[in-house]
Write an enzyme that holds these catalytic residues in place. Sequence first.
Site, PDB file in Angstrom:
ATOM      1  N   ASP A  43       0.833  -1.210   0.000  1.00 44.13           N
ATOM      2  CA  ASP A  43       0.000   0.000   0.000  1.00 44.13           C
ATOM      3  C   ASP A  43       0.863   1.253   0.000  1.00 44.13           C
ATOM      4  OD1 ASP A  43      -2.836  -1.049   2.043  1.00 44.13           O
ATOM      5  OD2 ASP A  43      -1.935  -1.843   0.230  1.00 44.13           O
ATOM      6  N   ALA A  44       1.958   1.190   0.790  1.00 50.80           N
ATOM      7  CA  ALA A  44       2.837   2.361   0.902  1.00 50.80           C
ATOM      8  C   ALA A  44       3.451   2.690  -0.455  1.00 50.80           C
ATOM      9  CB  ALA A  44       3.926   2.085   1.925  1.00 50.80           C
ATOM     10  N   TYR A  46       2.175   1.925  -3.365  1.00 49.09           N
ATOM     11  CA  TYR A  46       1.102   2.451  -4.215  1.00 49.09           C
ATOM     12  C   TYR A  46       0.887   3.941  -3.927  1.00 49.09           C
ATOM     13  CZ  TYR A  46      -3.344   3.118  -6.542  1.00 49.09           C
ATOM     14  OH  TYR A  46      -4.319   3.606  -7.363  1.00 49.09           O
ATOM     15  N   LYS A 131      -9.134   4.656  10.847  1.00 45.56           N
ATOM     16  CA  LYS A 131      -9.314   4.290   9.442  1.00 45.56           C
ATOM     17  C   LYS A 131      -9.192   2.766   9.370  1.00 45.56           C
ATOM     18  CE  LYS A 131      -8.009   5.542   4.737  1.00 45.56           C
ATOM     19  NZ  LYS A 131      -8.073   4.200   4.172  1.00 45.56           N
ATOM     20  N   ARG A 152     -17.804  -0.862  -3.187  1.00 45.61           N
ATOM     21  CA  ARG A 152     -17.629   0.453  -3.760  1.00 45.61           C
ATOM     22  C   ARG A 152     -17.423   0.410  -5.276  1.00 45.61           C
ATOM     23  NH1 ARG A 152     -12.826   4.522  -2.144  1.00 45.61           N
ATOM     24  NH2 ARG A 152     -11.617   2.820  -3.024  1.00 45.61           N
ATOM     25  N   GLU A 188     -17.331  -0.110   6.876  1.00 43.80           N
ATOM     26  CA  GLU A 188     -16.215  -0.959   6.477  1.00 43.80           C
ATOM     27  C   GLU A 188     -16.449  -2.393   6.934  1.00 43.80           C
ATOM     28  OE1 GLU A 188     -14.021   0.807   4.836  1.00 43.80           O
ATOM     29  OE2 GLU A 188     -12.091  -0.227   4.855  1.00 43.80           O
ATOM     30  N   LYS A 309     -12.959  14.270  10.245  1.00 40.16           N
ATOM     31  CA  LYS A 309     -14.095  14.790   9.485  1.00 40.16           C
ATOM     32  C   LYS A 309     -14.621  16.033  10.182  1.00 40.16           C
ATOM     33  CE  LYS A 309     -15.407  10.086   8.209  1.00 40.16           C
ATOM     34  NZ  LYS A 309     -16.338   8.969   8.402  1.00 40.16           N
ATOM     35  N   CYS A 427      22.648 -30.949  12.168  1.00 38.57           N
ATOM     36  CA  CYS A 427      22.555 -29.722  12.950  1.00 38.57           C
ATOM     37  C   CYS A 427      23.641 -28.761  12.467  1.00 38.57           C
ATOM     38  CB  CYS A 427      22.750 -30.044  14.430  1.00 38.57           C
ATOM     39  SG  CYS A 427      22.976 -28.558  15.440  1.00 38.57           S
ATOM     40  N   CYS A 430      26.349 -28.368  15.655  1.00 34.36           N
ATOM     41  CA  CYS A 430      27.219 -29.429  16.177  1.00 34.36           C
ATOM     42  C   CYS A 430      27.386 -30.586  15.209  1.00 34.36           C
ATOM     43  CB  CYS A 430      26.695 -29.931  17.523  1.00 34.36           C
ATOM     44  SG  CYS A 430      25.219 -30.931  17.388  1.00 34.36           S
TER      45      CYS A 430
HETATM   46  S1  IVH Z   1     -15.450   7.927   5.327  1.00 33.68           S
HETATM   47  C1  IVH Z   1     -16.713  10.612   2.174  1.00 33.68           C
HETATM   48  N1  IVH Z   1     -14.496   6.810   7.484  1.00 33.68           N
HETATM   49  O1  IVH Z   1     -11.231   4.529   3.600  1.00 33.68           O
HETATM   50  C2  IVH Z   1     -15.776   9.773   2.883  1.00 33.68           C
HETATM   51  N2  IVH Z   1     -13.854   5.913   5.394  1.00 33.68           N
HETATM   52  O2  IVH Z   1     -10.228   6.203   1.001  1.00 33.68           O
HETATM   53  C3  IVH Z   1     -16.153   8.359   2.794  1.00 33.68           C
HETATM   54  N3  IVH Z   1     -12.374   3.949   5.563  1.00 33.68           N
HETATM   55  O3  IVH Z   1     -13.029   3.438   0.928  1.00 33.68           O
HETATM   56  C4  IVH Z   1     -15.389   7.459   3.654  1.00 33.68           C
HETATM   57  N4  IVH Z   1     -12.300   3.886   7.745  1.00 33.68           N
HETATM   58  O4  IVH Z   1     -13.463   2.175   2.964  1.00 33.68           O
HETATM   59  C5  IVH Z   1     -14.519   6.794   6.146  1.00 33.68           C
HETATM   60  N5  IVH Z   1     -13.741   5.898   9.495  1.00 33.68           N
HETATM   61  C6  IVH Z   1     -13.786   5.888   8.156  1.00 33.68           C
HETATM   62  C7  IVH Z   1     -13.082   4.927   7.404  1.00 33.68           C
HETATM   63  C8  IVH Z   1     -13.125   4.974   6.017  1.00 33.68           C
HETATM   64  C9  IVH Z   1     -11.899   3.305   6.627  1.00 33.68           C
HETATM   65  C10 IVH Z   1     -12.077   3.588   4.170  1.00 33.68           C
HETATM   66  C11 IVH Z   1     -13.277   3.525   3.278  1.00 33.68           C
HETATM   67  C12 IVH Z   1     -12.924   4.264   2.031  1.00 33.68           C
HETATM   68  C13 IVH Z   1     -11.488   4.622   2.223  1.00 33.68           C
HETATM   69  C14 IVH Z   1     -11.290   6.058   1.816  1.00 33.68           C
END
Ligand code: IVH
Length: 690
Positions: A43-44, A46, A131, A152, A188, A309, A427, A430
């Site tokens: 992921d990093a 990417y 997250k 999604r 999620e 948020k 081993c 020994c």
């Molecule tokens: S909110 C409008 N809250 O992160 C925002 N997403 O790149 C919509 N994710 O595909 C997402 N934890 O699957 C939100 N607490 C959280 C989240 C979360 C994981 C994932 C989600 C989304 C991706 C966003």
Amino acid sequence: MTPDLFTPSAVPAPDDAAIETLRRALHEHAHRYYVLDDPLISDAEYDRLFQQLQAIETEHPELVTPDSPTQRVGGRALDAFASVRHALPMLSIRTETDTEASGAEAFDARVRRELELDTAAPPVAYVAEPKFDGLAMSLRYVRGVLVQAATRGDGEVGEEVTQNIRTIGQIPIHLSASVPEVLEVRGEVYMRRDDFESLNDKQREKGLKTFVNPRNAAAGAVRQLDPAIAAQRPLSFFAYGLGEVTPPEQGGPFFETHFELLQTLKAWGFPVSDLVQVAQGAPDLIAYYESIGRKRDSLGFDIDGVVYKVNSLALQWRMGFVTREPRWAVAHKFPAQEQITTVLGIEVQVGRTGKLTPVARLAPVFVGGVTVTNATLHNEDEARRKDVRVGDSVVVRRAGDVIPEVVAVLPEKRQPDAQQFTMPLQCPVCGSTAVREEGEVDHRCSGGLFCSAQRKQSILHFAQRRAVEVEGLGEKLVDQLVDANIIRTLPDLYRLGLTALASLARMADKSAQNIVVALEKSKQTTLPRFLFGLGIRHIGEATAKELARHFGNLDAIMDASEEQLLAVADVGPTVAHSLRTFFDQAHNREVVAQLRACGVHWEEGAPAERAAQPLAGMTLVLTGTLPTLSRDQAKDLIEAAGGKVAGSVSKKTAYVVAGAEAGTKLDKARELGVAILDEAGLKDLLDGDS
Ligand code: IVH
């Protein structure tokens, strides 16, 4: 697909061809990740590529194309599932590149600028959330009935996976509260770490491929075409937002804030994480980032960062969206739990009981917050199954309390002449024959105490903190002492003089003196520590304590028949047999006698009375820092009173003892209604006062 697509290190010059290569690579990686669940890069890695492209496009906006990966969400629906057009698109969140706490400040500054707040204006209220590292899901309810669950996909069109999602116990299929006519809950789907471990155990038992991480396992389960198989894959869910909902003017709900919305979802029966918090301004966000970072390893599930948020829905509305992301939310990532590195070699280590363990030596890599330089391959079968070879590029994962592991090999990058790993026939220390007994997975060195590796390990085992504890007697010193033939058996330790010690290379007089003092101090010990320290196979700390409690003194244990041993709680045939075999060997008895003759001693007593034990039959869980007792001291006291200490809270837990900074175990206790004690409460309980 050409192999050079996957060379992430190429930094493209801002010309059309290079940008196109980068975009194609990102499309391909996104497809493998989102659609095929078979990523080739971490992921990093990417994120790094994505940010490279973003940077170029920011500098050269004229090069941005509508189909650039930066302009849409990756992934497309698989043909095998029906496609669902989302009533409201499922968006992504912008990732704050800075992994330091200042990422929160950057976001707060941006929000204030966009809302045109001057410096005198009060802090903006946010909601901070983990997250979750799983996959996004949209759950559609009509008149309280789950009618559709969709992934999604590309954000506009996803896959219909309702059948599989219905198998997730945490997701209500019918809402009893009075809810809006149309309600789309977004959240999620993920797999808990313990569920992931046991799923992989089962896969291994069946000789099937194991999953790389909980996220891939969850994605595989959700998109499993056979719902019966999906049902056997334990999934969980956290709600974090809404999709289409009946509007207030048609009788739908009205929320002022995101937090209020989440509380309502919780009241309607959706799992909402207890880690969600309201935060005022950047300082609270930073504190949240740091506190969740500290808890990350002890959580029951993977998270890859936190999400901030804007709390007020009116302000969210004012801020709006850019192409793929809302302006009012940001993801702030933690260091990656998976990285790619190279296998420099595979070594075989010899343990205390002669067990041979293949270990992969890795090019140092920073993963899950620590630098990892090696990873165990456990045994021959496991090494074969993973087929790790010297020179391979491998994915290393370190998450939670689990030790770092090689979870996958990237076969595309393998050198053509790479050799398959085989266990040595001898081993490596020994030279004695290595044997693998029938029904066993491990190879063992047959050299016994002839093998210097086994001797070293048994001395280190005896001297460790949890056994008799000889402070300062570490690996390097033991290596020297055994290699120079100064120590052959455990009692030799206590015959060590200052002169012998001081004669060793790199040993200062002061350190030699300290070791002598530490050895003297270690002579006064306890029966369980001594018994555990002998390193008898299958005798762990808990069993040693149980044996000491039951028999009261060492001679009784040494002379007990297998039948008598079986009467001890926790002792089964394997343990009983192992003990009997150990004490039937004259040389082992001799070692015990000599240690005693050297002055090693403990308090002996009569066999314990079971009934007199205030915590007999109870399991307790410790969490947080207690004011005066260390974790080990509390554990010793509980066990001495007949209780057991477990690592996780369940309905069977009698008490949770909580101190400062208590973690999720405390939440779990509250959730299950398990009684909670502080240190004083524990002491009362130990005194039999309650
Ligand atoms: S909110 C409008 N809250 O992160 C925002 N997403 O790149 C919509 N994710 O595909 C997402 N934890 O699957 C939100 N607490 C959280 C989240 C979360 C994981 C994932 C989600 C989304 C991706 C966003």
